[in-house]
Design an enzyme around this catalytic site. Structure first.
Site, PDB file in Angstrom:
ATOM      1  N   ARG A  25      50.420  31.149  46.166  1.00 34.78           N
ATOM      2  CA  ARG A  25      50.733  29.820  45.617  1.00 34.78           C
ATOM      3  C   ARG A  25      52.204  29.707  45.213  1.00 34.78           C
ATOM      4  O   ARG A  25      52.550  28.957  44.311  1.00 34.78           O
ATOM      5  CB  ARG A  25      49.825  29.489  44.425  1.00 34.78           C
ATOM      6  N   ARG A  29      53.886  24.255  42.288  1.00 36.09           N
ATOM      7  CA  ARG A  29      53.451  24.632  40.941  1.00 36.09           C
ATOM      8  C   ARG A  29      54.586  24.840  39.938  1.00 36.09           C
ATOM      9  O   ARG A  29      54.812  24.016  39.091  1.00 36.09           O
ATOM     10  CB  ARG A  29      52.582  25.891  40.977  1.00 36.09           C
ATOM     11  N   ARG A  38      57.008  16.218  43.422  1.00 34.67           N
ATOM     12  CA  ARG A  38      55.658  15.837  43.012  1.00 34.67           C
ATOM     13  C   ARG A  38      55.659  14.485  42.304  1.00 34.67           C
ATOM     14  O   ARG A  38      54.699  13.728  42.382  1.00 34.67           O
ATOM     15  CB  ARG A  38      55.080  16.904  42.086  1.00 34.67           C
ATOM     16  N   ASP A  74      47.085  22.630  51.946  1.00 33.48           N
ATOM     17  CA  ASP A  74      45.981  22.986  51.055  1.00 33.48           C
ATOM     18  C   ASP A  74      44.758  23.326  51.889  1.00 33.48           C
ATOM     19  O   ASP A  74      44.611  22.843  53.007  1.00 33.48           O
ATOM     20  CB  ASP A  74      45.653  21.828  50.107  1.00 33.48           C
ATOM     21  N   TYR A 151      33.528  23.390  47.746  1.00 36.79           N
ATOM     22  CA  TYR A 151      34.098  22.080  47.403  1.00 36.79           C
ATOM     23  C   TYR A 151      33.337  20.946  48.081  1.00 36.79           C
ATOM     24  O   TYR A 151      33.145  19.879  47.497  1.00 36.79           O
ATOM     25  CB  TYR A 151      35.590  22.029  47.774  1.00 36.79           C
TER      26      TYR A 151
HETATM   27  O1  CP3 Z   1      50.529  29.337  48.526  1.00 40.66           O
HETATM   28  C1  CP3 Z   1      51.177  28.263  48.532  1.00 40.66           C
HETATM   29  O2  CP3 Z   1      52.014  27.991  47.701  1.00 40.66           O
HETATM   30  C2  CP3 Z   1      50.948  27.311  49.682  1.00 40.66           C
HETATM   31  C3  CP3 Z   1      50.244  26.122  49.351  1.00 40.66           C
HETATM   32  C4  CP3 Z   1      48.823  26.167  48.839  1.00 40.66           C
HETATM   33  C5  CP3 Z   1      48.318  25.147  47.997  1.00 40.66           C
HETATM   34  N1  CP3 Z   1      46.976  25.359  47.842  1.00 40.66           N
HETATM   35  C6  CP3 Z   1      49.113  24.027  47.440  1.00 40.66           C
HETATM   36  C7  CP3 Z   1      48.599  23.295  46.278  1.00 40.66           C
HETATM   37  C8  CP3 Z   1      47.770  27.039  49.110  1.00 40.66           C
HETATM   38  C9  CP3 Z   1      47.756  28.333  49.917  1.00 40.66           C
HETATM   39  C10 CP3 Z   1      46.603  26.505  48.483  1.00 40.66           C
HETATM   40  C11 CP3 Z   1      45.279  27.151  48.580  1.00 40.66           C
HETATM   41  C12 CP3 Z   1      44.165  26.643  47.773  1.00 40.66           C
HETATM   42  N2  CP3 Z   1      43.891  25.343  47.421  1.00 40.66           N
HETATM   43  C13 CP3 Z   1      43.093  27.448  47.301  1.00 40.66           C
HETATM   44  C14 CP3 Z   1      42.935  28.936  47.570  1.00 40.66           C
HETATM   45  C15 CP3 Z   1      43.819  29.790  46.755  1.00 40.66           C
HETATM   46  C16 CP3 Z   1      43.459  29.884  45.297  1.00 40.66           C
HETATM   47  O3  CP3 Z   1      44.359  29.653  44.487  1.00 40.66           O
HETATM   48  O4  CP3 Z   1      42.326  30.278  44.981  1.00 40.66           O
HETATM   49  C17 CP3 Z   1      42.204  26.617  46.599  1.00 40.66           C
HETATM   50  C18 CP3 Z   1      40.938  27.043  45.905  1.00 40.66           C
HETATM   51  C19 CP3 Z   1      42.717  25.282  46.678  1.00 40.66           C
HETATM   52  C20 CP3 Z   1      42.103  24.029  46.153  1.00 40.66           C
HETATM   53  C21 CP3 Z   1      43.010  23.348  45.200  1.00 40.66           C
HETATM   54  N3  CP3 Z   1      44.138  22.636  45.560  1.00 40.66           N
HETATM   55  C22 CP3 Z   1      42.908  23.291  43.781  1.00 40.66           C
HETATM   56  C23 CP3 Z   1      41.827  23.955  42.963  1.00 40.66           C
HETATM   57  C24 CP3 Z   1      43.996  22.530  43.306  1.00 40.66           C
HETATM   58  C25 CP3 Z   1      44.282  22.063  41.882  1.00 40.66           C
HETATM   59  C26 CP3 Z   1      44.942  22.912  40.972  1.00 40.66           C
HETATM   60  C27 CP3 Z   1      45.912  23.976  41.475  1.00 40.66           C
HETATM   61  O5  CP3 Z   1      47.127  23.834  41.363  1.00 40.66           O
HETATM   62  O6  CP3 Z   1      45.409  24.987  41.974  1.00 40.66           O
HETATM   63  C28 CP3 Z   1      44.782  22.184  44.430  1.00 40.66           C
HETATM   64  C29 CP3 Z   1      46.038  21.430  44.418  1.00 40.66           C
HETATM   65  C30 CP3 Z   1      47.254  22.128  44.908  1.00 40.66           C
HETATM   66  N4  CP3 Z   1      47.327  22.804  46.099  1.00 40.66           N
HETATM   67  C31 CP3 Z   1      48.502  22.163  44.269  1.00 40.66           C
HETATM   68  C32 CP3 Z   1      49.377  22.875  45.126  1.00 40.66           C
HETATM   69  C33 CP3 Z   1      50.828  23.158  44.928  1.00 40.66           C
HETATM   70  C34 CP3 Z   1      48.840  21.540  42.908  1.00 40.66           C
HETATM   71  C35 CP3 Z   1      48.895  20.070  42.962  1.00 40.66           C
HETATM   72  C36 CP3 Z   1      50.258  19.505  42.779  1.00 40.66           C
HETATM   73  O7  CP3 Z   1      51.218  20.238  42.537  1.00 40.66           O
HETATM   74  O8  CP3 Z   1      50.379  18.294  42.927  1.00 40.66           O
END
Ligand code: CP3
Length: 347
Positions: A25, A29, A38, A74, A151
């Site tokens: 991630r 973030r 964002r 994502d 999900y």
């Molecule tokens: O690794 C990276 O930085 C690449 C981008 C990436 C995102 N999501 C961007 C994102 C990756 C590889 C993911 C994977 C992901 N998404 C997973 C598996 C990895 C893990 O952490 O367990 C899961 C379960 C998700 C589902 C998801 N997407 C959730 C639960 C959320 C909300 C909260 C959070 O930040 O985890 C997201 C949103 C998301 N995906 C954000 C980002 C940068 C945050 C939203 C934002 O910044 O607007």
């Protein structure tokens, strides 16, 4: 040609001069440069606009100095492409307003043409590869079918995913039908990522650890195995099944090049379970990046020693937290580079 191919060589088990490092991630973030974007664009708008996805993917390479880029996207773009509505609610997380509960809901789900529905990801990858210009490899990714089902059925985040588990246990045939549809979509999607230029693929099974070892095989690993098999002649694959340390041996047997581990297992124990023919990735507790920098340095050194040199990709045991100061993330990366160089020289 890649200038820095430490990650790929380490995944293949080749000898390198030090341990490669990246952070799950890492794109998004915690970076102020990401927060600016964002505020201006919606989440899926950022994913769907290749120029924005490219800019965000490159930020941690340029700012923190990681040895690999991971595509900004994502795991939930897959259920979206399969026909489900997915929204991201600020500070709450994912929301799927019409989740899958019964056989009649499955009518709304399809195995899509990935070029039509996810072509924007392939376009982003092509642009990222061009902008990276061989500096570091690019990691593509997808969620494991079980984590995607979580999900699709639960409709939102959860600590237990009780409704997703109930769906699997009460309607197993339907669950396996859905898991196979997700698997088929994911294989086509990941092959598209590789064709566009992804150098390696990580499969995120964030909720693999919620299942018993037998259920993990039945509900998760048999589908992950299909994905690894489909990619085996193309690129090295990394499986990250959080909490599923009991199945490291079975995961290594899939032929995956790398296995991610979290901080709840000692690296030496993980090595014993996984055997010597696979690269381990991890396993710094992401919350520990909030410690003072001298503590981070000491703990990184301990982690590198516990894994030992070779067949290790330094990483966190799960995603970086949003409140980690950038200089702490940088201290993590820099310490891996410095200390592992010393450790490898002593060999
Ligand atoms: O690794 C990276 O930085 C690449 C981008 C990436 C995102 N999501 C961007 C994102 C990756 C590889 C993911 C994977 C992901 N998404 C997973 C598996 C990895 C893990 O952490 O367990 C899961 C379960 C998700 C589902 C998801 N997407 C959730 C639960 C959320 C909300 C909260 C959070 O930040 O985890 C997201 C949103 C998301 N995906 C954000 C980002 C940068 C945050 C939203 C934002 O910044 O607007």
């Amino acid at each position: 040609m890649l200038q820095n191919d430490l990650l790929l060589r380490t995944l293949k088990g080749e000898t390198t001069e030090r341990t490669p490092v990246w952070m799950m991630r890492q794109a998004g973030r915690y970076l102020p440069e990401y927060i600016v974007l964002r505020k201006k664009y919606g989440f899926f708008e950022r994913c769907q606009t290749p120029e924005l996805a490219c800019e965000i993917t490159l930020q941690p390479v340029n700012i923190v100095g990681v040895d690999a880029a991971i595509l900004f996207s994502d795991i939930l773009v897959v259920p979206q492409a399969m026909g489900l509505e997915v929204e991201l609610i600020e500070s709450k997380g994912p929301n799927l307003p019409n989740p899958i509960k019964t056989v009649s809901d499955l009518i709304r789900v399809r195995v899509p043409d990935v070029n039509e529905t996810l072509g924007y990801v392939f376009d982003a990858i092509k642009l990222i590869k061009q902008e990276l210009n061989g500096r570091v490899p690019l990691i593509g990714f997808a969620g494991a079918p079980w984590t995607i089902l979580c999900y699709m059925v639960q409709g939102k985040g959860s600590k237990t995913f009780d409704e997703a588990k109930a769906f699997c246990y009460m309607q197993p045939q339907l669950a396996h039908q859905l898991l196979q549809m997700i698997t088929d979509t994911t294989i086509a999607y990941l092959k598209g990522q590789v064709a566009a230029g992804a150098d390696t693929i990580q499969i995120f099974d964030s909720w693999g650890g919620l299942l018993s070892p037998d259920d993990f095989e039945d509900i998760s690993l048999q589908y992950i195995r299909q994905i690894v098999n489909a990619l085996k002649d193309e690129v090295p694959t990394i499986i990250f099944a959080k909490g599923a340390w009991h199945s490291l041996e079975a995961m290594a047997a899939t032929g995956a090049a790398g296995l991610g581990i979290d901080w709840c297992i000692h690296p030496q124990m993980a090595r014993k379970f996984a055997g010597n023919n696979v690269t381990l990735q991890g396993n710094f507790d992401p919350a520990k990046l909030l410690s003072p920098i001298p503590v981070i340095k000491k703990e990184v050194k301990n982690m590198l020693q516990a894994f030992g040199p070779g067949r290790h990709v330094a990483n966190l045991g799960h995603g970086i937290l949003p409140n980690v100061p950038v200089d702490h993330a940088k201290a993590f990366v820099d310490t891996v580079k410095e200390e592992s160089t010393k450790l490898y020289a002593q060999q």
